[in-house]
Scaffold this active site. Structure first.
Site, PDB file in Angstrom:
ATOM      1  N   LYS A 200      32.670  54.652  11.508  1.00  0.00           N
ATOM      2  CA  LYS A 200      32.902  54.149  10.148  1.00  0.00           C
ATOM      3  C   LYS A 200      34.132  53.243  10.128  1.00  0.00           C
ATOM      4  CE  LYS A 200      33.875  55.761   5.487  1.00  0.00           C
ATOM      5  NZ  LYS A 200      33.972  56.869   4.565  1.00  0.00           N
ATOM      6  N   GLU A 206      38.539  58.107  20.355  1.00  0.00           N
ATOM      7  CA  GLU A 206      37.495  58.594  21.266  1.00  0.00           C
ATOM      8  C   GLU A 206      36.380  57.542  21.398  1.00  0.00           C
ATOM      9  OE1 GLU A 206      38.776  60.320  18.766  1.00  0.00           O
ATOM     10  OE2 GLU A 206      39.028  62.450  19.281  1.00  0.00           O
ATOM     11  N   ARG A 261      30.797  62.552   7.204  1.00  0.00           N
ATOM     12  CA  ARG A 261      29.919  63.724   7.396  1.00  0.00           C
ATOM     13  C   ARG A 261      28.689  63.683   6.489  1.00  0.00           C
ATOM     14  NH1 ARG A 261      34.939  64.724   5.667  1.00  0.00           N
ATOM     15  NH2 ARG A 261      35.287  65.586   3.597  1.00  0.00           N
ATOM     16  N   GLU A 346      34.982  70.611   7.004  1.00  0.00           N
ATOM     17  CA  GLU A 346      35.792  69.414   6.772  1.00  0.00           C
ATOM     18  C   GLU A 346      35.821  69.095   5.269  1.00  0.00           C
ATOM     19  OE1 GLU A 346      36.471  66.004   9.885  1.00  0.00           O
ATOM     20  OE2 GLU A 346      34.932  65.292   8.523  1.00  0.00           O
ATOM     21  N   HIS A 377      20.653  88.378  20.873  1.00  0.00           N
ATOM     22  CA  HIS A 377      21.044  88.982  22.151  1.00  0.00           C
ATOM     23  C   HIS A 377      22.485  88.644  22.507  1.00  0.00           C
ATOM     24  CE1 HIS A 377      16.918  90.289  22.858  1.00  0.00           C
ATOM     25  NE2 HIS A 377      16.594  89.157  22.224  1.00  0.00           N
ATOM     26  N   LYS A 506      45.979  64.026  15.107  1.00  0.00           N
ATOM     27  CA  LYS A 506      45.770  62.669  15.650  1.00  0.00           C
ATOM     28  C   LYS A 506      47.121  61.996  15.870  1.00  0.00           C
ATOM     29  CE  LYS A 506      41.431  61.360  13.393  1.00  0.00           C
ATOM     30  NZ  LYS A 506      40.839  60.457  12.421  1.00  0.00           N
TER      31      LYS A 506
HETATM   32  O1  F6P Z   1      37.912  63.559  12.511  1.00  0.00           O
HETATM   33  C1  F6P Z   1      37.863  62.994  11.263  1.00  0.00           C
HETATM   34  C2  F6P Z   1      36.827  61.931  11.099  1.00  0.00           C
HETATM   35  O2  F6P Z   1      37.371  60.983  10.265  1.00  0.00           O
HETATM   36  C3  F6P Z   1      35.513  62.458  10.532  1.00  0.00           C
HETATM   37  O3  F6P Z   1      35.559  62.673   9.176  1.00  0.00           O
HETATM   38  C4  F6P Z   1      34.586  61.364  10.934  1.00  0.00           C
HETATM   39  O4  F6P Z   1      33.253  61.733  10.800  1.00  0.00           O
HETATM   40  C5  F6P Z   1      35.025  61.151  12.369  1.00  0.00           C
HETATM   41  O5  F6P Z   1      36.434  61.308  12.314  1.00  0.00           O
HETATM   42  C6  F6P Z   1      34.650  59.831  12.976  1.00  0.00           C
HETATM   43  O6  F6P Z   1      35.179  58.751  12.273  1.00  0.00           O
HETATM   44  P1  F6P Z   1      34.649  57.284  12.495  1.00  0.00           P
HETATM   45  O7  F6P Z   1      33.224  57.234  12.113  1.00  0.00           O
HETATM   46  O8  F6P Z   1      35.514  56.426  11.629  1.00  0.00           O
HETATM   47  O9  F6P Z   1      34.820  56.938  13.952  1.00  0.00           O
END
Ligand code: F6P
Length: 541
Positions: A200, A206, A261, A346, A377, A506
């Site tokens: 987004k 990451e 989310r 969240e 189990h 973060k």
């Molecule tokens: O970890 C928080 C967060 O902002 C989530 O709410 C979101 O889904 C995720 O990181 C990934 O964010 P982005 O789509 O901006 O990479």
């Protein structure tokens, strides 16, 4: 609210509401009274500790918290995410009626429809082979690079809808741990691979790091010029995507009024559309839209998300249950509990109300789970006999996708129903002794061992039953839980649509990177963190 919660606690005690077993014994109509149908879907909450007086109390809570008014404000595009100044309109993404939805006076539906149409053209092209890799080969493997809401939805949904999966193979890379992308790249032929960079914000460390690794993989195998043929992106930050070097016709946008989310319905759903095709994706949206209409119009006692939310609040804040278990009897829903973890925790893991004051009582519970029968189990022991009461949420289809394995599905159904029955009924000491005696066991042995075979019972559960896990039903199930989270958030009077709680970690990770790189000293960090840094650096090769 506090007075109403206290009143409800007294009602529970006065009416012995938690004796669910006795309530069943005294009322043969209990199931009919406390279950709701919505087309082929049945929602049974009769095995929760409710009675008419408890429901009256919950309805009073909903009124006091203005849940219906808050719901209408969300659908109307009001700025209900007050800390980020945003509307909350994931419902517009699945608005199959195509009625205008206004944000700042502008109808968002033309843009929503345009992106959906572009996704359809692109996914058709990949699925048919019309859109090829740089060397002219058909795409066989699609890798979604994203995390959190830009990963969990598509990965969970692709597994759930595996019977409809007739497009290319899908892979998902989310973790910054290099193992994740390394293990994925090993499976791929660069010539036939497409990477979707899904973020987004297009800043998440990451995703950006994994995307750079994937880019280097394509550039190394096929040359820099091939990159454009093997990448596309999904984001709200179109300028940042362009800077990454992805062509504009391969960028699929969405908007700040779609929470991460809640974004599976947006272009974040592109991998799912590539897997199952645009028609099935449309059915998935239609299922969610049907639930949106139900949530907006059904009276409270027939309104499944309202009831789900009220029961969730009741379990957490009236009865004090700290967690809830999501137990789908559907192996393909194996990632659904993890998806709901983000959706719920969240959204509702907050400590302050909308006006910044501390939440009275508790906010959202810990959400966890695994598919049955596997969980039986593993951890069900604690749900049946442990000292904590854990409301269980079961879901089961009447029909599997494997008609030739009907017997296995019958075993699955029997196990699902047996668990909720066992949780509710339990087994008394006398029943345990009688059962052992009927097996001819020795009296002393019975006295010693019978207490271990006692189940207290009266453990709450709710159950969803539906015809089959189709894209439509799956869309309904997710939307029901989304709105449940909304209802609970409205009762807690919190903002369910921000996530400031993930920021501190973060920020500190950014500060610690030069320290673990050995470029800066750990001075200024606490002694534990400094000691851990020293241990890692000492062992680092
Ligand atoms: O970890 C928080 C967060 O902002 C989530 O709410 C979101 O889904 C995720 O990181 C990934 O964010 P982005 O789509 O901006 O990479």
């Amino acid at each position: 609210m506090n007075a109403l919660v206290d009143q409800l606690k007294s009602t529970v005690t006065d009416t012995k509401a938690t004796d669910i077993r006795a309530a069943f014994a005294s009322d043969p109509n209990r199931f009919a009274k406390y279950s709701v149908t919505f087309d082929d879907m049945l929602f049974d909450y009769s095995k929760c500790a409710v009675n008419d007086k408890v429901l009256d109390g919950l309805e009073a809570l909903a009124k006091a918290a203005k849940v219906a008014e808050k719901r209408d404000a969300m659908f109307a595009g009001d700025i209900i995410n007050i800390t980020e100044g945003r509307a909350v309109l994931h419902t517009a993404l699945r608005n199959r009626a195509n009625t205008p939805v206004l944000v700042d006076g502008k109808d968002v539906m033309p843009d929503v429809n345009a992106v959906l149409a572009a996704m359809g053209v692109f996914s058709d092209g990949i699925r048919s082979g019309a859109l090829k890799g740089a060397t002219g080969k058909k795409i066989t493997d699609v890798v979604n690079i994203g995390i959190g809401g830009s990963d969990l939805g598509p990965v969970m949904a692709t597994l759930a809808l595996a019977p409809e999966h007739d497009g290319p193979r899908l892979h998902f890379v989310s973790n910054i741990d290099g193992a994740h992308i390394a293990d994925t790249l090993k499976l791929l032929d660069a010539e036939t691979s497409l990477f979707i960079v899904a973020s987004k914000t297009f800043t998440t460390i990451e995703t950006m790091t994994n995307a750079a690794t994937a880019r280097a993989f394509i550039a190394e195998k096929l040359g820099e010029k091939a990159v454009g043929h093997h990448f596309c992106a999904v984001s709200t930050a179109l300028d940042k995507v362009a800077a990454f070097g992805i062509d504009s016709d391969r960028i699929f946008g969405f908007w700040d009024w779609v929470g991460g989310r809640y974004s599976i319905w947006s272009a974040i759903g592109l991998p799912l559309m590539i897997a199952i095709g645009k028609e099935n994706f449309g059915e998935f949206l239609a299922g969610a839209h049907a639930v949106d209409n139900h949530f907006r119009t059904a009276p409270l006692r027939e309104n499944i998300p309202m009831l789900l939310g009220l029961l969730g609040y009741y379990h957490r804040n009236v009865l004090g249950y700290a967690t809830r278990a999501i137990l789908p009897y559907d192996q393909r829903l194996s990632r659904f509990p993890a998806y709901l973890q983000q959706l719920d925790m969240e959204s509702n893991g907050k400590g302050v109300t909308l006006d910044g004051t501390p939440v009275a009582g508790n906010s959202g519970p810990v959400v966890w789970g695994e598919p049955g029968t596997n969980g039986q189990h593993a951890f069900y022991q604690l749900i049946h006999q442990g000292t904590s009461i854990i409301p269980a949420e079961f879901m089961i289809a009447a029909n599997g996708h494997e008609p030739n394995l009907r017997h296995q599905h019958q075993l699955l159904m029997a196990n699902c129903l047996a668990q909720s029955e066992a949780l509710m009924k339990g087994r008394t000491l006398d029943e345990a002794k009688a059962q052992m005696a009927s097996k001819g066991l020795d009296k002393d042995f019975i006295e010693r061992i019978a207490p271990h075979r006692v189940f207290t019972g009266n453990r709450p559960s709710l159950t969803f039953v539906y015809d089959k896990m189709t894209p439509f039903t799956f869309g309904r199930l997710i939307a029901l839980y989304e709105h449940r989270v909304f209802v609970e958030g409205a009762l807690f009077n919190i903002n369910s649509f921000d996530q400031w709680g993930v920021e501190l970690g973060k920020e500190l990770a950014t500060g610690l990177l030069p320290v673990v790189e050995g470029k800066e000293s750990a001075a200024g960090h606490d002694s534990s963190t400094a000691g851990l840094v020293a241990a890692l650096l000492k062992a680092a090769k």
